[in-house]
Design a protein around this motif. Structure first.
Motif, PDB file in Angstrom:
ATOM      1  N   GLN A   1       5.696  -6.443  -4.461  1.00 20.20           N
ATOM      2  CA  GLN A   1       5.947  -5.695  -3.234  1.00 20.20           C
ATOM      3  C   GLN A   1       6.573  -4.481  -3.522  1.00 20.20           C
ATOM      4  O   GLN A   1       6.123  -3.158  -3.039  1.00 20.20           O
ATOM      5  CB  GLN A   1       6.572  -6.500  -2.108  1.00 20.20           C
ATOM      6  N   GLU A   2       7.594  -4.463  -4.391  1.00 22.06           N
ATOM      7  CA  GLU A   2       8.657  -3.271  -4.509  1.00 22.06           C
ATOM      8  C   GLU A   2       7.791  -2.231  -5.633  1.00 22.06           C
ATOM      9  O   GLU A   2       7.883  -1.121  -5.155  1.00 22.06           O
ATOM     10  CB  GLU A   2       9.704  -3.953  -5.228  1.00 22.06           C
TER      11      GLU A   2
ATOM     12  N   ARG B   1       2.751  -1.762 -13.444  1.00 22.95           N
ATOM     13  CA  ARG B   1       2.523  -0.606 -12.156  1.00 22.95           C
ATOM     14  C   ARG B   1       2.295   0.656 -13.330  1.00 22.95           C
ATOM     15  O   ARG B   1       1.643   1.602 -12.988  1.00 22.95           O
ATOM     16  CB  ARG B   1       4.063  -0.486 -11.761  1.00 22.95           C
TER      17      ARG B   1
ATOM     18  N   GLY C   1       3.429  -2.201  -3.896  1.00 29.01           N
ATOM     19  CA  GLY C   1       3.213  -2.030  -2.532  1.00 29.01           C
ATOM     20  C   GLY C   1       1.976  -2.054  -2.278  1.00 29.01           C
ATOM     21  O   GLY C   1       1.371  -3.200  -2.249  1.00 29.01           O
ATOM     22  N   SER C   2       1.513  -0.840  -1.447  1.00 29.30           N
ATOM     23  CA  SER C   2       0.199  -1.133  -0.848  1.00 29.30           C
ATOM     24  C   SER C   2      -1.124  -0.900  -1.954  1.00 29.30           C
ATOM     25  O   SER C   2      -2.281  -1.158  -1.371  1.00 29.30           O
ATOM     26  CB  SER C   2       0.052  -0.139   0.482  1.00 29.30           C
ATOM     27  N   MET C   3      -0.538  -0.679  -2.932  1.00 26.50           N
ATOM     28  CA  MET C   3      -1.582  -0.528  -4.124  1.00 26.50           C
ATOM     29  C   MET C   3      -2.498  -1.599  -4.263  1.00 26.50           C
ATOM     30  O   MET C   3      -3.584  -1.708  -4.645  1.00 26.50           O
ATOM     31  CB  MET C   3      -0.966  -0.191  -5.335  1.00 26.50           C
TER      32      MET C   3
ATOM     33  N   PRO D   1      -7.960  -2.047  -5.626  1.00 21.60           N
ATOM     34  CA  PRO D   1      -9.018  -1.314  -4.702  1.00 21.60           C
ATOM     35  C   PRO D   1     -10.499  -1.233  -5.506  1.00 21.60           C
ATOM     36  O   PRO D   1     -10.416  -1.432  -6.936  1.00 21.60           O
ATOM     37  CB  PRO D   1      -8.460   0.257  -4.800  1.00 21.60           C
TER      38      PRO D   1
ATOM     39  N   GLN E   1      -3.446  -6.155  -3.092  1.00 21.34           N
ATOM     40  CA  GLN E   1      -3.197  -7.280  -1.969  1.00 21.34           C
ATOM     41  C   GLN E   1      -2.688  -8.731  -2.814  1.00 21.34           C
ATOM     42  O   GLN E   1      -3.562  -8.872  -3.723  1.00 21.34           O
ATOM     43  CB  GLN E   1      -4.320  -7.241  -1.267  1.00 21.34           C
TER      44      GLN E   1
END
Ligand SMILES: Cc1ncc(COP(=O)(O)O)c(C=O)c1O
Length: 501
Positions: A417-418, A495, A421-423, A440, A425
């Motif tokens: 999450q940190e 990341r 994030g929204s990148m 995505p 699910q």
């Protein structure tokens, strides 16, 4: 002809000798035949540097010759540098070979130079992927899927049980075991399944196997004819898919959603499937739990079409948010479910022990099939495992691991999450030892996984779990073998890989 050197090694008490065919009537003297046999075996790599050689007395007796030719041959091999003598270690193959052979390939690596004629293998075998091309299947460490916290396993207890059982093996234990496996182990498994998984069974329906994989292989062998439609989850567990493909079945990918396998979609695609393979407690790889209504719908379908359900319950011992979900087998009133479990997650995968709960009327069929695969499972570890469960170590280990994996999972979810994030699910983190992150559409997950492997991050690309083009990219991340303290750094590296930094 005097001498033949065959490749397989023959065992003797003091060391290994190549097979030496002595020809008493041949033109070569005996010592020369023995010398040539050793020399050839050393040069072609069949005997390796440092390998022990039998004593002259042992070899003479094995060959049925007097000691003199053997002594002569050994003396020559020593003099020419093929053998060396080490005080206390006897005679061994020299580690530095005479000059004339030093330019040849290293020992043991030589292969036949010429091959002729067709070398055809079965086409179903050549369709299997080669392990080497997927580094994430081989690496050990951060995010490796299916890897347990080996350093938290109660090895001292386990090794004491192994020692106790090995010391006390009775004569009967040297013979083939029962095809179903050790009765003691089957009884403890039956007790465990009834209590912990609401599975209806007795010990006579349980077959101990070498992991879920063998259970799948036997089940496919017993239930599936070539060309039979078989429902597989889409996305799904590749190792199951390959078993059914090898059995010649017609794979029917059935989509999964938040409620698990979409039974209506399966019926639409192939109502008369012979088998449906499902992972209802923790769908692999998306992690959904199959809803009660889907379970009933699936059982109804199986009953009405005479189909079989293979329930793979591979990691349901670890659930973090709620109690473990009861098995589909437990609500099956028509004995249509073949239930498979494994000790690969709750103990460790190299143990290669699992079990299958077989409908009573199929037990003989499973036994007949098993007979032509491995006859019976290896005895020692079955007895050790039965002791481990009976003496309470198993239940204690699961409780401890649940706490440990819970912490690792929470750290992983928080780090994702940190950092991401929204990148992405996150799916399927409620149970087991892995979770899935969905990326995505269009993200190159396979390429990223290859690059991640170069940094010792063993993430599995989600897209490889699909057979159709309806692929969602992402990663399956194991956390069983990744200490909480190392997780944030691993996610940061992930990341960077995703953002191309
Ligand atoms: C869906 C599924 N079934 C079974 C297993 C375990 O297989 P085995 O018992 O052969 O080690 C795994 C391991 O990752 C799995 O993901």
């Amino acid at each position: 002809m005097a001498i033949l050197v065959a490749h397989p090694m023959k065992r003797s008490p003091s060391g290994l000798a190549p097979i030496i065919a002595i020809d008493r009537k041949g033109p070569e003297p005996l010592h020369r035949q023995i010398y040539d046999a050793y020399r050839t075996a050393i040069v072609d790599g069949s005997l390796r540097p440092g390998q022990r050689i039998p004593s002259t007395r042992v070899l003479a007796s094995e060959l049925g010759v007097s000691r003199f030719p053997v002594l002569n041959a050994y003396a020559q091999l020593l003099a020419e540098g093929y053998f060396t003598s080490r005080i206390g270690a006897g005679t061994v193959v020299s580690s530095s070979l005479p000059d004339q052979f030093s330019s040849t390939a290293p020992a043991g690596t030589r292969v036949a130079a010429t091959r002729s004629g067709p070398r055809t293998v079965a086409s179903r075998c050549s369709m299997l992927p080669r392990l080497g091309v997927s580094p994430w299947l081989l690496g050990w460490g951060a995010f490796g899927v299916g890897q347990v916290a080996a350093d938290h396993f109660p090895l001292h207890i386990w090794s004491n049980l192994v020692a106790r059982r090995s010391r006390n093996m009775d004569a009967r234990a040297f013979h083939y075991g029962e095809g179903l496996g050790s009765k003691a182990l089957r009884e403890t498994i039956a007790g465990y399944l009834k209590t912990a998984r609401s599975v209806h069974c007795d010990a006579e329906q349980i077959m101990v196997v070498s992991g879920s994989q063998q259970a799948l292989q036997i089940a496919a062998g017993v239930l599936v004819d070539p060309g039979n439609p078989v429902w597989i989850e889409e996305p799904g567990y590749r190792m199951a898919r390959e078993v059914f493909a090898l059995a010649g079945s017609h794979l029917i990918p059935v989509p999964v959603d938040r409620e698990g396998l979409d039974v209506a979609a399966g019926i639409k695609r192939a109502r008369k499937a012979r088998v449906a393979y499902i992972t209802p407690s923790h769908q692999f790889p998306l992690g959904h739990t199959m809803s009660a209504s889907r379970r009933l719908q699936l059982l109804d379908w199986a009953q009405s079409t005479g189909s079989w359900i293979i329930e793979d319950d591979y990691d349901s011992e670890y659930r973090y948010e709620s109690l473990p979900v009861a098995a589909v087998q437990g609500i099956d009133a028509d004995s249509r479910v073949i239930y498979i479990g494994t000790f690969s997650k709750v103990l460790f995968p190299s143990l290669r022990l699992g079990y299958v709960v077989i409908p009573s009327d199929l037990v003989d069929r499973f036994l007949a099939f098993r007979r032509v695969t491995d006859i019976s499972p290896p005895g020692l570890y079955q007895e050790v495992l039965a002791d481990f469960i009976r003496e309470g170590h198993f239940a204690r280990h699961i409780r401890r691991m649940r706490v440990l994996y819970h912490e690792r999972r929470s750290t992983l979810v928080a780090s994702i999450q940190e950092e991401l994030g929204s990148m992405v699910q996150v799916l399927g983190s409620e149970a087991g030892m892995h979770l899935t992150v969905v990326l995505p559409d269009g993200s190159p997950d396979v390429e990223i996984a290859h690059r991640a492997a170069q940094q010792n991050l063993w993430i599995w690309p989600l897209s490889t779990s699909y057979v159709t083009d309806a692929v969602r990219p992402g990663f399956i991340l194991g956390f069983g073998n990744t200490p909480a303290a190392e997780i944030p750094q691993g996610v940061r590296e992930l990341r960077n890989l995703l953002t191309g930094k």
